[in-house]
Each structure stands twice: as C-alpha cells, then as structure tokens.
Design an enzyme around this catalytic site. Structure first.
Site, PDB file in Angstrom:
ATOM      1  N   ASP A  41      69.807  77.500  74.833  1.00  0.00           N
ATOM      2  CA  ASP A  41      68.680  77.971  74.142  1.00  0.00           C
ATOM      3  C   ASP A  41      67.907  76.805  73.557  1.00  0.00           C
ATOM      4  O   ASP A  41      68.431  75.968  72.760  1.00  0.00           O
ATOM      5  CB  ASP A  41      69.072  79.020  72.827  1.00  0.00           C
ATOM      6  CG  ASP A  41      67.857  79.617  72.298  1.00  0.00           C
ATOM      7  OD1 ASP A  41      66.784  79.151  72.355  1.00  0.00           O
ATOM      8  OD2 ASP A  41      68.327  80.474  71.556  1.00  0.00           O
ATOM      9  N   HIS A  54      67.268  81.307  75.543  1.00  0.00           N
ATOM     10  CA  HIS A  54      66.933  82.103  74.556  1.00  0.00           C
ATOM     11  C   HIS A  54      66.800  83.724  74.918  1.00  0.00           C
ATOM     12  O   HIS A  54      67.106  84.746  74.263  1.00  0.00           O
ATOM     13  CB  HIS A  54      65.543  81.783  73.768  1.00  0.00           C
ATOM     14  CG  HIS A  54      65.287  82.276  72.556  1.00  0.00           C
ATOM     15  ND1 HIS A  54      65.954  82.078  71.444  1.00  0.00           N
ATOM     16  CD2 HIS A  54      64.380  83.200  72.212  1.00  0.00           C
ATOM     17  CE1 HIS A  54      65.357  82.826  70.396  1.00  0.00           C
ATOM     18  NE2 HIS A  54      64.400  83.570  70.728  1.00  0.00           N
ATOM     19  N   CYS A  60      67.184  86.820  67.212  1.00  0.00           N
ATOM     20  CA  CYS A  60      65.992  85.932  66.830  1.00  0.00           C
ATOM     21  C   CYS A  60      65.873  85.865  65.502  1.00  0.00           C
ATOM     22  O   CYS A  60      66.466  86.071  64.612  1.00  0.00           O
ATOM     23  CB  CYS A  60      65.016  85.846  67.791  1.00  0.00           C
ATOM     24  SG  CYS A  60      63.722  84.528  67.850  1.00  0.00           S
TER      25      CYS A  60
END
Lengths: 366, 145
Positions: free
Chosen positions: A302, A331, A148
C-alpha cells in the site's frame, strides 16, 4: 447501483489477433463507454441527513450473528468498492456469513456542502447513524468497520463515543501521518496551502484527488492499468472485473472543502491525531479511550497508506484484545483484488465471529 | 494435407515486449522523481496558480451574474442550506417523537401493570396511615373499629 451495462458483454472470449473491432472496443473501454453494473447487493435506506445515507443490506443467509456490522467509508471515492461485483463483494461475503450489514455512505457533496467539516460528519452524522441502526432493531452493540479515511473517522467516533462499540476493524487506515511517505512530501505546508485550495475551489474535485493518488505511482497507475486492459482484452479474457475497478477508480467524489482543509492541515501537516490534539464537537479525541477489541489491517504494497501509518495505532488504544494483520496487497487490492476473497475476507469474518454474539436459533431467518 | 496459412502476426506483440522491458525501469525512475521535494514544490506551485486562476474566474463570473441580476451558485447554495436545515429539524423532531413514543410506551406498560394489580382480588383494605396512627394513639384498632 452504480453504472449500467450498455448491452455489450464485457468478456468476448478468445479474440485472436487484434482486429479493428478489438482495438475500437479497447478504446471505448478506456473512454469509459463500456460499463458494468456495480454495487448491486440489494439494500434499503434506513436514514438520511443531507448527503449522508445509512443503508441496510438485505440478508441472503440466515442471521448467525446478533452483532451488526457498520461499514464506514472514506470521503474520497464511492463506497461501492465494498460491493463491487456480485462475484467480488466484501458486503456479499459478510451477508453470506450471516451478518446484519449497514453501510454509511457520505454521498456526493455539492457547492452548498463546501463548509462541511469532519466535526459535523464524525460528531453528528456517525453517532446518528449508530442511533438509527439501533432504532432499526439491530441491537445495542455493534461492530464498526472503517476503510481508509473511513477508518480514521471510525477511530475518532470510537474514542469520543465508545458506548455500545463491541468490535473495531480498521482497514488501510492512516493514523500516524508523519509516516505518510510521498504524501508527506506533497502535503508539506511549504508546497500545499489547503485553505487556499478549499477557499478557491469550494469542494476539491474528485479528479484532482484521483490525479494525486495516481501520481504516487505514475507509470504503474496510468500506463500499467492500460497495459493490463490491452493484455486482458487481446488474450480474450473476461473484462468485467477490470471494467468494474476502472469505473470505480474514475468515479471519485468531490472532497468537501472545509473537511479537506482540516484533513490536510490537522492530519497530514500537523499530525494531531496521534498527539491527541483533535477535537470532535468540542470533545478531545483520545485514542486511549478505545477499549473495544481492535483489528487493524495494512497492505505491504500500500503506497497510499503505508503500514507504518497504521501500526502505531496498537500502542495508542487501550484495547486488551488488539491485533495487527499485514497482507501482501495494495490499498484497494487488499479489499477488492482477486486474492481478497481467500486472504482478507475470511480472516476478518473469523476474527469477528469469535467476538460477535450468536443469534438465538429462533431468530435465524432470511 | 495443407496446414493452412500461418496466423497473422500480432502487431501489438512488439509493443507489449517493449513495454515489459522498459516498464520496471521507467516506473522506478518516475517514483523517485515524484517523491522528491523539487517535484512537490513544482506541483504545489502549479496547483496554486490553478486555484488562483479559478478563484479569479469565479469572482468575475459572480460579478457578471450579479450585474445581470442572475442567481449565482452561492445564492442557490444558500437556498440548499435552508432545505438542509429544514431536513435537520425534521430529523430532530423525528427523534423527539420517537423519544416521546418510547416514554408513552413505558407509561402504558406501568399503567397496565397497575391495572392488573388493582384487578387482582385482595383481602380487606388497610386503613390509611393517618387513621391507623390515631387509632394506635387511642389504644384501639382502627381495622377492628
């Protein structure tokens, strides 16, 4: 280790028609009163600077690869998602495959850290962690794995200090912020004054960030998560994985104010990274300086970092060996969902295995 | 043989069925709402009001603490920043010490190599270059005396 068992077994087996005890148990789970141990893989502290800590996981199998892996997590939430449960641990998978695994945990900022910037974290702490990893005998070359926002931070580090970087893996990593979907609308400068928020709140509470993430899909994330819990509980299924994930989701850390303002202004609102207009410690971040083998991974479902935010990265780096992988997951589910151990983990270690030095046989010991 | 009483009705079954029936529709509708500019503007305004109120409260509480000669969060943070700076300096000293240790180790290695060479048995020592040059000018051999 985060969280602690309260002595109550999370899974209770078939419960039959719901009685008051089951309802009470469900309500206690929703209130966060039932906890399970998370992040339990044994690890040692290698280095600390303020709230930042570099950990080294203890091996569980003979070391098969001489190139260590440095995991870099985001400033949002806690990194134990990488080692959620013993049966659902990406870290555990790397260790079983014979990797030397390090984790850079940014910690929980306090009021005194509200002026901490990305320059300090990426320009000072990350290089220092690499240096300390080398000093700990991990070798001169390393693999950097960013998840991320941690991936974005890893990319900036790789562009500014490419020396020694053997491989780069970025998972659900935002790069082109013009493709952020709903978050582009919410972070529009007409609606969000990041400097005002940072100045007033000091650090942005984790609960506020979590609320934002949940509101991206309000029904799924709020109602759906609870419905899943009741469904599992009432059908007598093991609740451990749900509890662990729920714990992690609600265990957000504050976002250091100055870093938050930078992240929103420079990345979401001005999309400076792809334009080469970000500097770290006075050094421009030029992604074309990245020449190490690159694996970028996105999740089709995501909604926090849509694949469109990641794909442009492959045109920005100069790595001859670069690959984009997209898997049908969200995600978090991509890394820690029930299908991750069959879909993501083996692909990552297969890719890394071809690009990491083997450990000499005489050095292979647990 | 009696089959026994039928299992009691699951009271949550109806709720689950209703949830499953309306879930998809609600979910899509809500996602459309939150993706709109109007929602972003409204939530942005709400956040702005919240942080302004928060800032006012903080300013007032700082004033109250100062009037009572109590330390504020900022005072404690300044103290913490000093500790953080000390920690940074210790880290830098540790780096320096490590670098010095590495240099010392390199010097020790060089000295050990030189000591081994000196201990090694060799032939007659060569004269120093100055003496050798003088001997060459005289047409004699310094080594031969």
């Amino acid at each position: 280790m985060n969280g602690s068992a309260d002595g109550e077994a999370p899974g209770t087996g078939p419960v039959g028609p719901p009685g008051p005890a089951v309802i009470e148990r469900g309500l206690r789970m929703l209130a966060g009163a039932v906890r399970v141990p998370t992040g339990t893989s044994p690890k040692d502290v290698v280095w600390t600077r303020n709230k930042t800590t570099l950990y080294r996981y203890r091996p569980v199998a003979p070391r098969a690869h001489a190139t260590p892996v440095l995991l870099v997590y985001a400033l949002i939430n806690k990194p134990y998602i990488l080692d959620l449960r013993p049966e659902n641990s990406f870290v555990g998978h790397l260790l079983r495959e014979g990797y030397d695994v390090f984790l850079l945990d940014w910690g929980t900022p306090g009021w005194e850290d509200r002026h901490t910037t990305l320059d300090e974290l990426v320009g000072e702490h990350l290089p220092k962690a690499v240096q300390r990893m080398r000093r700990a005998g991990a070798g001169d070359e390393y693999t950097l794995f960013g998840y991320c926002m941690g991936g974005t931070m890893a990319l900036m580090h790789a562009a500014v200090r490419p020396e020694g970087l053997r491989n780069l893996v970025v998972l659900t990593t935002p790069v082109d912020f013009s493709q952020a979907g709903v978050l582009s609308v919410w972070t529009d400068p007409r609606h969000l004054d990041a400097e005002l928020v940072a100045r007033a709140l000091g650090n942005v509470p984790g609960s506020l960030i979590d609320l934002g993430n949940k509101m991206l899909r309000p029904v799924t994330n709020v109602v759906g998560a609870q419905a899943t819990m009741w469904e599992r509980l009432l059908s007598g299924r093991d609740m451990t994985s749900w509890l662990a994930m729920n714990q992690w989701v609600n265990d957000g850390v504050p976002f250091a104010g100055a870093a938050f303002a930078q992240w929103i202004r420079h990345f979401y609102q001005e999309n400076r990274l792809v334009r080469g207009e970000i500097s770290i410690g006075g050094v421009p971040v030029d992604l074309s300086r990245i020449s190490a083998p690159l694996l970028a991974i996105g999740g089709t479902r995501d909604h926090i970092v849509p694949p469109a935010m990641i794909r442009p990265l492959l045109d920005l780096v100069s790595s001859a060996d670069r690959q984009y992988l997209e898997l049908p997951a969200g995600h978090v589910g991509l890394l820690a969902g029930t299908g991750a151990r069959e879909s993501l983990w083996p692909r990552v270690t297969a890719w890394l295995g071809e690009r990491s030095d083997e450990t000499p046989p005489q050095s292979r010991k647990v | 043989m009696s089959a026994g009483p039928p299992p009691p009705e699951d009271p949550l079954r109806g709720m689950r069925e209703a949830y499953e029936q309306v879930f998809q529709g609600w979910s899509k509708a809500m996602e459309r709402v939150v993706a709109g500019d109007e929602f972003a503007a409204a939530s942005g305004e709400l956040l702005k009001r919240y942080v302004e109120m928060h800032e006012s409260l903080r300013t007032a509480s700082i004033g109250a603490a100062e009037s009572l000669h109590l330390p504020t969060a900022d005072d404690l943070a300044r103290l913490a920043e000093l500790v953080i700076n000390v920690e940074r300096k210790i880290d830098e000293v540790s780096d320096e010490a490590h670098a010095i240790a590495a240099r010392l180790a390199a010097i020790e290695t060089t000295l050990a190599t030189l000591a081994r060479r000196l201990e090694r048995p060799t032939g007659p020592a060569k004269p120093p270059p100055a003496k050798r040059d003088a001997a060459r000018r005289r047409g004699t051999s310094a080594a031969g005396g």
